[in-house]
Design a protein around this motif. Sequence first.
Motif, PDB file in Angstrom:
ATOM      1  N   THR A  20       1.020  -1.373  -0.531  1.00  0.00           N
ATOM      2  CA  THR A  20      -0.251  -0.325   0.010  1.00  0.00           C
ATOM      3  C   THR A  20       0.776   1.329   0.030  1.00  0.00           C
ATOM      4  N   SER A  23       0.692   3.421  -3.100  1.00  0.00           N
ATOM      5  CA  SER A  23      -0.280   4.556  -3.197  1.00  0.00           C
ATOM      6  C   SER A  23      -0.776   5.626  -2.158  1.00  0.00           C
ATOM      7  N   ILE A  27      -0.990   9.348  -2.606  1.00  0.00           N
ATOM      8  CA  ILE A  27      -2.251  10.824  -1.583  1.00  0.00           C
ATOM      9  C   ILE A  27      -1.631  11.743  -0.751  1.00  0.00           C
ATOM     10  N   ILE A 260      -3.325  -2.321  -6.011  1.00  0.00           N
ATOM     11  CA  ILE A 260      -3.689  -1.405  -5.326  1.00  0.00           C
ATOM     12  C   ILE A 260      -3.383   0.392  -5.685  1.00  0.00           C
ATOM     13  N   VAL A 264      -7.431   2.195  -5.806  1.00  0.00           N
ATOM     14  CA  VAL A 264      -6.935   3.214  -5.275  1.00  0.00           C
ATOM     15  C   VAL A 264      -6.331   4.428  -5.868  1.00  0.00           C
TER      16      VAL A 264
END
Length: 298
Positions: A20, A23, A27, A260, A264
């Motif tokens: 993760t 991602s 973000i 992911i 995402v």
Amino acid sequence: MRKQSKAYILTLLVITFWATAASAFKIALRYVGSYTLLLYATLFSCISLFIILCSQGKLDQLKKSKPRVLIKAALLGFLNPFLYYVILFKAYALLPGQIAMSLNYGWPLVLTLLSAPILGQKLSKSQLLAVVVSFIGAIIIATRGKFTSLGDVSTPGVLLAAGSTLIWAVYWLFNARDGLDPVLKLFTGFCFGLLFTTLYGLIIGGIEFPPARALLPLIYVSLFEMSITFTLWLTALQLSSSAARIGNLIYITPFFSLFILSMVIGETIHPATFIGLLLIVGSILFQAHQGRRRTRMS
């Protein structure tokens, strides 16, 4: 539960968290710059590692640290988290997550190349072949299969992502086994890393408070890319009867990460990214297998 079973469970958690990370970087970079991401991720990592040390009752060991240990911690902290993440986060700011993440996974091959001049080790034909295949994979990813040009992909971003593999490899060369507690070594390294990061921010005038909406991704990066996940990984290595038994599982991570990023972040995964990543990971696993084979034969 057997130690090996615990090691597998911890490794699966590590794979999930590190998958993760790309991602989470993207973000966080929507709200803050790469330097601010580094500063607060390092700060929160120091806090969480301090809490882990207290919970493990190892804080007294910190008071007994000798000057040479602290000097080495300062060197390691300069390399990681400071220099490594300065470069890596900037690469993520300039590149699609899939390219930055995939190129970064070539560090084991860079480690192999550096072991020759630094450690005086000779490279075997299989190691050289693995490096060449990995390099081809990196070119496929960076040029999206065109080979002749980078197209609309940021050239500085590609150079930074490739450079991050060099810093990470050097970090592991200096981070040799020395009998020190790994969590303690992480904590002291991150404390020095925070010091270097703060000094760097004062020089460039980049220290600022992040907006409230950035706090959650900043804390997430600090916990699940850095502090907690590093601790889980080190614990898994200690519990496992063989590092190789869990080490190879880590290479599931980049493929999981692509999935992911697609779900995402909404990145469309380019076929060249997947092909190039297969070549890089395949060459690493091939090299590891050949290394174990030579060890058994010697």
